[in-house]
Design a protein around this motif. Structure first.
Motif, PDB file in Angstrom:
ATOM      1  N   ALA A   1      33.800  41.619  41.834  1.00 26.13           N
ATOM      2  CA  ALA A   1      34.968  41.214  42.624  1.00 26.13           C
ATOM      3  C   ALA A   1      36.276  41.642  41.973  1.00 26.13           C
ATOM      4  O   ALA A   1      37.210  42.115  42.651  1.00 26.13           O
ATOM      5  CB  ALA A   1      34.955  39.694  42.813  1.00 26.13           C
ATOM      6  N   HIS A   2      36.368  41.495  40.655  1.00 28.53           N
ATOM      7  CA  HIS A   2      37.614  41.863  39.965  1.00 28.53           C
ATOM      8  C   HIS A   2      37.858  43.363  40.058  1.00 28.53           C
ATOM      9  O   HIS A   2      38.985  43.804  40.348  1.00 28.53           O
ATOM     10  CB  HIS A   2      37.520  41.431  38.499  1.00 28.53           C
ATOM     11  N   ARG A   3      36.831  44.167  39.827  1.00 30.37           N
ATOM     12  CA  ARG A   3      37.000  45.622  39.888  1.00 30.37           C
ATOM     13  C   ARG A   3      37.258  46.092  41.316  1.00 30.37           C
ATOM     14  O   ARG A   3      38.035  47.032  41.543  1.00 30.37           O
ATOM     15  CB  ARG A   3      35.737  46.304  39.332  1.00 30.37           C
ATOM     16  N   LEU A   4      36.626  45.439  42.301  1.00 30.59           N
ATOM     17  CA  LEU A   4      36.891  45.789  43.698  1.00 30.59           C
ATOM     18  C   LEU A   4      38.354  45.531  44.044  1.00 30.59           C
ATOM     19  O   LEU A   4      39.003  46.354  44.699  1.00 30.59           O
ATOM     20  CB  LEU A   4      35.972  44.984  44.618  1.00 30.59           C
ATOM     21  N   ARG A   5      38.861  44.400  43.616  1.00 30.43           N
ATOM     22  CA  ARG A   5      40.275  44.101  43.867  1.00 30.43           C
ATOM     23  C   ARG A   5      41.169  45.143  43.194  1.00 30.43           C
ATOM     24  O   ARG A   5      42.184  45.565  43.763  1.00 30.43           O
ATOM     25  CB  ARG A   5      40.594  42.696  43.332  1.00 30.43           C
ATOM     26  N   GLN A   6      40.788  45.590  42.013  1.00 29.00           N
ATOM     27  CA  GLN A   6      41.559  46.616  41.309  1.00 29.00           C
ATOM     28  C   GLN A   6      41.603  47.916  42.116  1.00 29.00           C
ATOM     29  O   GLN A   6      42.649  48.567  42.225  1.00 29.00           O
ATOM     30  CB  GLN A   6      40.941  46.866  39.932  1.00 29.00           C
ATOM     31  N   ILE A   7      40.462  48.300  42.699  1.00 31.45           N
ATOM     32  CA  ILE A   7      40.420  49.528  43.517  1.00 31.45           C
ATOM     33  C   ILE A   7      41.290  49.372  44.758  1.00 31.45           C
ATOM     34  O   ILE A   7      42.098  50.258  45.097  1.00 31.45           O
ATOM     35  CB  ILE A   7      38.961  49.847  43.916  1.00 31.45           C
ATOM     36  N   VAL A   8      41.141  48.246  45.475  1.00 35.93           N
ATOM     37  CA  VAL A   8      41.914  48.025  46.705  1.00 35.93           C
ATOM     38  C   VAL A   8      43.405  47.971  46.399  1.00 35.93           C
ATOM     39  O   VAL A   8      44.235  48.509  47.151  1.00 35.93           O
ATOM     40  CB  VAL A   8      41.431  46.731  47.396  1.00 35.93           C
ATOM     41  N   ASP A   9      43.793  47.330  45.285  1.00 38.86           N
ATOM     42  CA  ASP A   9      45.208  47.294  44.903  1.00 38.86           C
ATOM     43  C   ASP A   9      45.750  48.698  44.698  1.00 38.86           C
ATOM     44  O   ASP A   9      46.868  49.020  45.127  1.00 38.86           O
ATOM     45  CB  ASP A   9      45.378  46.473  43.620  1.00 38.86           C
TER      46      ASP A   9
END
Length: 467
Positions: free
Chosen positions: A339-347
């Motif tokens: 979840a944290h890395r996915l949010r990093q990509i979307v950001d």
């Protein structure tokens, strides 16, 4: 103790000699066995034929032939056992009574016996006029013939072994020479030389190695050229805020900046400091992504929750720029990801999209589940913007570090040139793919599609865990 030589040439010679030596020993042993068997067969056949001929003669002629037959050390030896038990002939003295009894029991005898410490091939036949004809052939004469053949055979095998050794040395040189030259070329590549001339050969395996090194040379040339361009670009972008900071710092130190301008100067210096911090953070992120111990915890993640948090975080930025931020996330979309890395990509994708979209434009985030033929699923997240867009060439190089940054730095608002490269590397670490989508025929200027493995039948983590 090392048995095999260290060099390829030495091992080829060693193997060739070992194979030739084993082959010579085996061939010699088999050949000698065959020669001895053939010699014994010939000797027995000769003795049998002579015995048949003598047995067919009348008594008077038989006695003449027996008496005239070679005596002493000559071969073969002949004897006649008369009906009265007397023995005539060259081997009469060595025919012991026991042997005579064996010969008298039948009209025909074919055997090998030992007489006086010597072994003989013995053929006996009943004569037509009575008595028994005996023909004996000493095995010593057979062994002598075999020894002569063995000597000639050993000479032939020695010549063959010498030829094999010479051939092995020649083969070793032919095979190892291009490999040695290839190794030398590889060392030059390792030292930094490029466009190194590589030795080409007709040997398929060596040719494959040469072609692979040739491809490596080309790839290193392209990669190092890109790295140089990237470092030059980063150096330029780092120098700009550093120059501004240095200028304002010197002005403050010289007392040129008055109290009324201190606030503006401080704000400018803070902005430039943040730019520097962003550059350093991106470079560190790239370094972490290339490390082998990069951590990513894959769990079922509720995509709707992650997208809602990302939209909430960027909505203020979008509003300040006059950009409408839309979200369209289907319910129940679950991905097996971090979840944290996915949010990093979307950001990162949202930051790029908002920077590229002018006031009055739109940035859209969509997420849905895709079914697969094997019954599984994948999750697709798409971030699109109505900015200037990307050409087909831009889409091919979108994830190359600094490629779009160098191309559009003079005409568009650009970032550090690292964001898309970081996003793609992060996606790969999560087991997904990130691609630039062709937007021809759509209202979008640029669109990036992120696909991740689905989490079929698994309970998702809470949306707040993505923060």
């Amino acid at each position: 103790m090392r048995l095999l030589p260290r060099t390829l040439a030495g091992r080829i010679v060693f193997t060739t000699v070992a194979v030739a030596l084993v082959s010579a020993v085996v061939a010699g042993a088999v050949s000698l066995g065959l020669v001895r068997a053939a010699s014994l067969g010939d000797a027995r056949s000769e003795a049998s034929t002579l015995a048949d001929q003598l047995a067919a003669l009348p008594q008077n002629q038989l006695e003449q032939r027996v008496n005239a037959q070679t005596s002493g050390s000559g071969e073969p030896k002949v004897a006649l056992i008369n009906t009265n038990g007397t023995v005539t002939g060259s081997i009469g003295v060595v025919l012991r009574p026991k042997v005579r009894q064996r010969l008298e029991q039948g009209s025909t005898l074919s055997t090998t016996v030992e007489l006086g410490g010597r072994r003989f091939i013995v053929e006996a036949r009943q004569a037509i006029d009575g008595g028994t004809v005996v023909v004996a052939r000493s095995l010593n004469s057979v062994d002598a013939a075999v020894s002569r053949v063995a000597g000639q055979l050993l000479i032939a095998l020695a010549v063959g072994l010498a030829v094999a050794i010479g051939s092995g040395i020649l083969l070793a040189r032919v095979v190892s020479r291009p490999l040695s030259r290839t190794a030398a070329a590889a060392r030059r590549l390792a030292k930094g030389d490029r466009n190194v001339e590589l030795p080409h050969t007709a040997t398929v395996e060596v040719s494959d190695v040469v072609n692979a090194l040739d491809e490596l040379d080309d790839a290193l040339t392209v990669s190092e050229a890109r790295q140089r361009e990237f470092l030059l670009s980063i150096s330029h972008d780092l120098r700009t805020p550093l120059t501004a900071l240095r200028g304002y710092a010197e002005a403050l130190a010289d007392g040129v900046v008055g109290a009324e301008d201190a606030r503006d100067v401080g704000s400018t210096m803070l902005t430039e400091t943040r730019r520097l911090d962003r550059f350093v953070a991106d470079l560190l992120e790239l370094a972490r992504l290339e490390a082998h111990d990069f951590a990513a915890e894959l769990t079922p993640v509720d995509i709707a929750g992650v997208m809602a948090e990302a939209a909430a975080a960027w909505r203020a930025v979008a509003s300040s720029g006059g950009v409408e931020l839309r979200t369209d996330v289907h319910p129940g979309v679950i991905a097996n990801t971090d979840a944290h890395r996915l949010r990093q990509i979307v950001d990162g994708l949202l930051e790029n999209a908002l920077r590229a979209t002018p006031s009055g434009g739109v940035v859209a985030v969509e997420a849905s589940t895709l079914s697969r033929a094997d019954g599984g699923s994948r999750v697709a997240v798409t971030v699109s913007d109505s900015g200037a867009g990307l050409t087909a060439e831009d889409r091919d190089t979108a994830f190359v570090r600094g490629a779009l940054h160098d191309k559009y730095r003079q005409t568009r608002a650009v970032g550090t040139g690292l964001g898309l490269s970081i996003a793609q590397r992060l996606t790969a670490r999560l087991g997904g793919t990130l691609t630039a989508v062709d937007t021809t025929g759509t209202p979008w200027g640029a669109s990036f599609r992120l696909e991740l493995p689905g989490a079929d039948g698994q309970e998702p983590v809470r949306a707040g865990d993505a923060a």
